[in-house]
Design a protein around this motif. Structure first.
Motif, PDB file in Angstrom:
ATOM      1  N   GLU A 140       0.623  -0.834   0.267  1.00 21.36           N
ATOM      2  CA  GLU A 140       0.467   0.048  -0.114  1.00 21.36           C
ATOM      3  C   GLU A 140       0.593   1.275   0.097  1.00 21.36           C
ATOM      4  OE1 GLU A 140      -2.191   3.166  -0.308  1.00 21.36           O
ATOM      5  OE2 GLU A 140      -3.827   1.080  -0.238  1.00 21.36           O
ATOM      6  N   ASP A 141       0.823   1.981  -1.242  1.00 21.38           N
ATOM      7  CA  ASP A 141       1.693   3.714  -1.099  1.00 21.38           C
ATOM      8  C   ASP A 141       1.063   4.591  -0.305  1.00 21.38           C
ATOM      9  OD1 ASP A 141      -0.231   5.492  -3.805  1.00 21.38           O
ATOM     10  OD2 ASP A 141      -0.799   3.247  -2.649  1.00 21.38           O
ATOM     11  N   GLU A 142      -0.099   4.530   0.347  1.00 22.28           N
ATOM     12  CA  GLU A 142      -0.701   5.138   1.640  1.00 22.28           C
ATOM     13  C   GLU A 142      -0.456   5.198   2.619  1.00 22.28           C
ATOM     14  OE1 GLU A 142      -1.741   8.525   0.874  1.00 22.28           O
ATOM     15  OE2 GLU A 142      -2.559   9.385  -1.122  1.00 22.28           O
ATOM     16  N   PRO A 143       1.429   6.131   3.553  1.00 25.33           N
ATOM     17  CA  PRO A 143       1.665   5.847   4.696  1.00 25.33           C
ATOM     18  C   PRO A 143      -0.100   5.588   6.086  1.00 25.33           C
ATOM     19  CG  PRO A 143       2.584   7.265   3.735  1.00 25.33           C
ATOM     20  CD  PRO A 143       1.563   7.093   2.406  1.00 25.33           C
ATOM     21  N   VAL A 144      -0.593   6.573   5.323  1.00 27.94           N
ATOM     22  CA  VAL A 144      -2.044   6.107   6.830  1.00 27.94           C
ATOM     23  C   VAL A 144      -2.390   4.926   6.450  1.00 27.94           C
ATOM     24  CG1 VAL A 144      -4.128   7.750   7.445  1.00 27.94           C
ATOM     25  CG2 VAL A 144      -1.756   9.095   6.947  1.00 27.94           C
ATOM     26  N   VAL A 145      -3.592   4.022   5.128  1.00 25.62           N
ATOM     27  CA  VAL A 145      -3.679   3.202   5.337  1.00 25.62           C
ATOM     28  C   VAL A 145      -2.797   2.232   5.149  1.00 25.62           C
ATOM     29  CG1 VAL A 145      -5.184   1.973   3.305  1.00 25.62           C
ATOM     30  CG2 VAL A 145      -5.542   4.881   3.092  1.00 25.62           C
ATOM     31  N   GLU A 155      -3.059  -6.798  14.974  1.00 23.77           N
ATOM     32  CA  GLU A 155      -3.705  -7.003  16.048  1.00 23.77           C
ATOM     33  C   GLU A 155      -4.452  -8.283  16.213  1.00 23.77           C
ATOM     34  OE1 GLU A 155      -4.767  -5.202  19.565  1.00 23.77           O
ATOM     35  OE2 GLU A 155      -3.136  -5.010  19.078  1.00 23.77           O
ATOM     36  N   LYS A 156      -4.845  -8.471  15.239  1.00 24.69           N
ATOM     37  CA  LYS A 156      -5.547 -10.174  15.075  1.00 24.69           C
ATOM     38  C   LYS A 156      -4.141 -11.080  14.436  1.00 24.69           C
ATOM     39  CE  LYS A 156      -9.590  -8.790  14.748  1.00 24.69           C
ATOM     40  NZ  LYS A 156     -10.832  -9.510  15.402  1.00 24.69           N
ATOM     41  N   GLY A 157      -3.392 -10.363  15.275  1.00 29.40           N
ATOM     42  CA  GLY A 157      -1.803 -12.073  15.432  1.00 29.40           C
ATOM     43  C   GLY A 157      -1.830 -12.562  13.994  1.00 29.40           C
ATOM     44  N   TYR A 158      -1.743 -11.678  12.646  1.00 30.61           N
ATOM     45  CA  TYR A 158      -1.768 -12.529  11.835  1.00 30.61           C
ATOM     46  C   TYR A 158       0.370 -11.731  11.715  1.00 30.61           C
ATOM     47  CZ  TYR A 158      -5.628 -12.712   9.621  1.00 30.61           C
ATOM     48  OH  TYR A 158      -7.395 -13.485   9.567  1.00 30.61           O
ATOM     49  N   THR A 159       1.248 -12.024  10.625  1.00 31.72           N
ATOM     50  CA  THR A 159       2.169 -12.031  10.161  1.00 31.72           C
ATOM     51  C   THR A 159       2.562 -11.012   9.652  1.00 31.72           C
ATOM     52  OG1 THR A 159       3.733 -13.452  11.093  1.00 31.72           O
ATOM     53  CG2 THR A 159       5.012 -12.241  10.125  1.00 31.72           C
ATOM     54  N   VAL A 160       2.494  -9.825   9.596  1.00 31.96           N
ATOM     55  CA  VAL A 160       2.778  -8.573   8.368  1.00 31.96           C
ATOM     56  C   VAL A 160       3.524  -8.018   8.073  1.00 31.96           C
ATOM     57  CG1 VAL A 160       1.644  -6.416   7.562  1.00 31.96           C
ATOM     58  CG2 VAL A 160       0.058  -7.632   9.632  1.00 31.96           C
ATOM     59  N   ILE A 161       4.179  -8.052   6.616  1.00 33.71           N
ATOM     60  CA  ILE A 161       5.305  -7.649   5.751  1.00 33.71           C
ATOM     61  C   ILE A 161       4.647  -6.493   4.602  1.00 33.71           C
ATOM     62  CG2 ILE A 161       7.248  -7.877   4.205  1.00 33.71           C
ATOM     63  CD1 ILE A 161       6.507 -11.592   4.557  1.00 33.71           C
ATOM     64  N   GLU A 162       4.984  -5.590   5.188  1.00 31.60           N
ATOM     65  CA  GLU A 162       4.732  -4.081   4.499  1.00 31.60           C
ATOM     66  C   GLU A 162       6.115  -3.662   3.319  1.00 31.60           C
ATOM     67  OE1 GLU A 162       4.356  -0.989   7.024  1.00 31.60           O
ATOM     68  OE2 GLU A 162       4.287  -2.066   9.035  1.00 31.60           O
ATOM     69  N   ALA A 163       5.496  -3.255   2.640  1.00 31.75           N
ATOM     70  CA  ALA A 163       5.583  -2.790   1.143  1.00 31.75           C
ATOM     71  C   ALA A 163       5.344  -1.226   0.176  1.00 31.75           C
ATOM     72  CB  ALA A 163       6.264  -4.008   0.255  1.00 31.75           C
ATOM     73  N   VAL A 164       5.607  -0.540  -0.220  1.00 31.70           N
ATOM     74  CA  VAL A 164       5.035   0.902  -0.385  1.00 31.70           C
ATOM     75  C   VAL A 164       4.516   0.773  -2.092  1.00 31.70           C
ATOM     76  CG1 VAL A 164       5.728   1.904   1.124  1.00 31.70           C
ATOM     77  CG2 VAL A 164       7.304   1.664  -0.988  1.00 31.70           C
ATOM     78  N   ASN A 165       4.863  -0.494  -2.918  1.00 30.02           N
ATOM     79  CA  ASN A 165       4.956   0.278  -4.137  1.00 30.02           C
ATOM     80  C   ASN A 165       5.210  -1.496  -4.742  1.00 30.02           C
ATOM     81  OD1 ASN A 165       7.193  -0.552  -4.989  1.00 30.02           O
ATOM     82  ND2 ASN A 165       7.730   1.268  -4.605  1.00 30.02           N
ATOM     83  N   GLY A 166       4.527  -2.360  -6.385  1.00 33.20           N
ATOM     84  CA  GLY A 166       4.366  -4.185  -6.679  1.00 33.20           C
ATOM     85  C   GLY A 166       5.963  -4.347  -6.551  1.00 33.20           C
TER      86      GLY A 166
END
Length: 259
Positions: A140-145, A155-166
């Motif tokens: 997701e490229d929008e930082p707030v989103v 918060e739901k227990g998932y492991t999240v990997i973040e990226a700003v574009n494809g």
């Protein structure tokens, strides 16, 4: 929200943001330049600031996707394009009045609803949305989103990997030491869009599930190839509970049939 953020950014030190609503009637004289509208009653929303204002050249490109006058890294150029899509989807009209050094005013007109209001329904507490332990690649490229979605999923227990574009999403997936169970990605992004990234990732990880999101209307993103049968899609803006529920739903698809 996008209009308010743009107004804030246009007022470098101090300034005044004014939000006004009013009932109004648009006649034939006003509408002769806007053939998509009909004469009648409308609700007007105006967002005005005392910022730097815009030149005529800037105003001609204002609602184009990825057009921005902000410095690199400070804006994606999708805020006003999203506003334009929302207004058009609801049969409205958006216009801008701005001059350099004299601030900016956006006016939005929505057709006024004439039917009587229904009594408000008493809300019952919704069932708790299940979480999980899977790994989600969030692109997701929008930082707030992105920050909000990442917080909800963690918060739901998932492991999240973040990226700003494809492009960054592909690199993150390849560097991850383990399985990526779900890709949650925006459709329209600079550098590389969500559909292109998802196709490249699933070529080497065919079991990875994909959930697309976008703030654009269906007509605006259909050419990206994501609004087809069998492809999961979540319209922005979404409630946090809706996001959590949809992620769990996509992850659970096919589990009963294969067990």
């Amino acid at each position: 929200m996008n209009l308010a953020v743009n107004a804030r950014d246009a007022m470098a030190t101090v300034g005044k943001l004014t939000i006004t609503t009013a009932n109004t009637t648009l006649g034939e004289d006003y509408l002769k330049n806007f053939p998509e509208l009909s004469a009648g009653d409308y609700v007007m929303l105006a967002v005005a600031d005392t910022g730097t204002g815009m030149s005529d050249e800037v105003k001609t490109h204002l609602f184009e996707p990825f057009f921005t006058t902000k410095p690199a890294g400070k804006g994606t150029g999708l805020g006003l394009a999203t506003c334009f899509g929302i207004v058009k989807q609801n049969s409205g009209h958006i216009s801008v009045h701005s001059e350099l050094g004299s601030g900016t005013t956006f006016k939005i007109y929505f057709p006024r609803v004439q039917s009587a209001l229904e009594p408000a329904r008493v809300r019952t507490k919704s069932a708790e949305v299940a979480g999980g332990v899977e790994t989600v690649l969030l692109v997701e490229d929008e930082p707030v989103v992105r920050e909000l979605a990442a917080f909800v999923l963690r918060e739901k227990g998932y492991t999240v990997i973040e990226a700003v574009n494809g492009e960054e999403g592909l690199l993150s997936a390849r560097r991850h030491n383990g399985k990526v169970d779900l890709v949650l990605t925006d459709v329209v992004m600079p550098v590389m869009g969500g559909k292109e990234m998802a196709d490249a990732l699933r070529a080497s990880h065919p079991d990875t599930k994909v959930l697309f999101t976008s703030g654009y209307t269906g007509d605006a993103i259909v050419h990206h190839g994501v609004l087809r049968p069998g492809i999961e899609f979540l319209q922005k803006p979404y409630m946090t509970a809706t996001l959590a529920r949809k992620v769990r739903e996509v992850l659970d698809e096919g589990l009963v049939a294969s067990s």
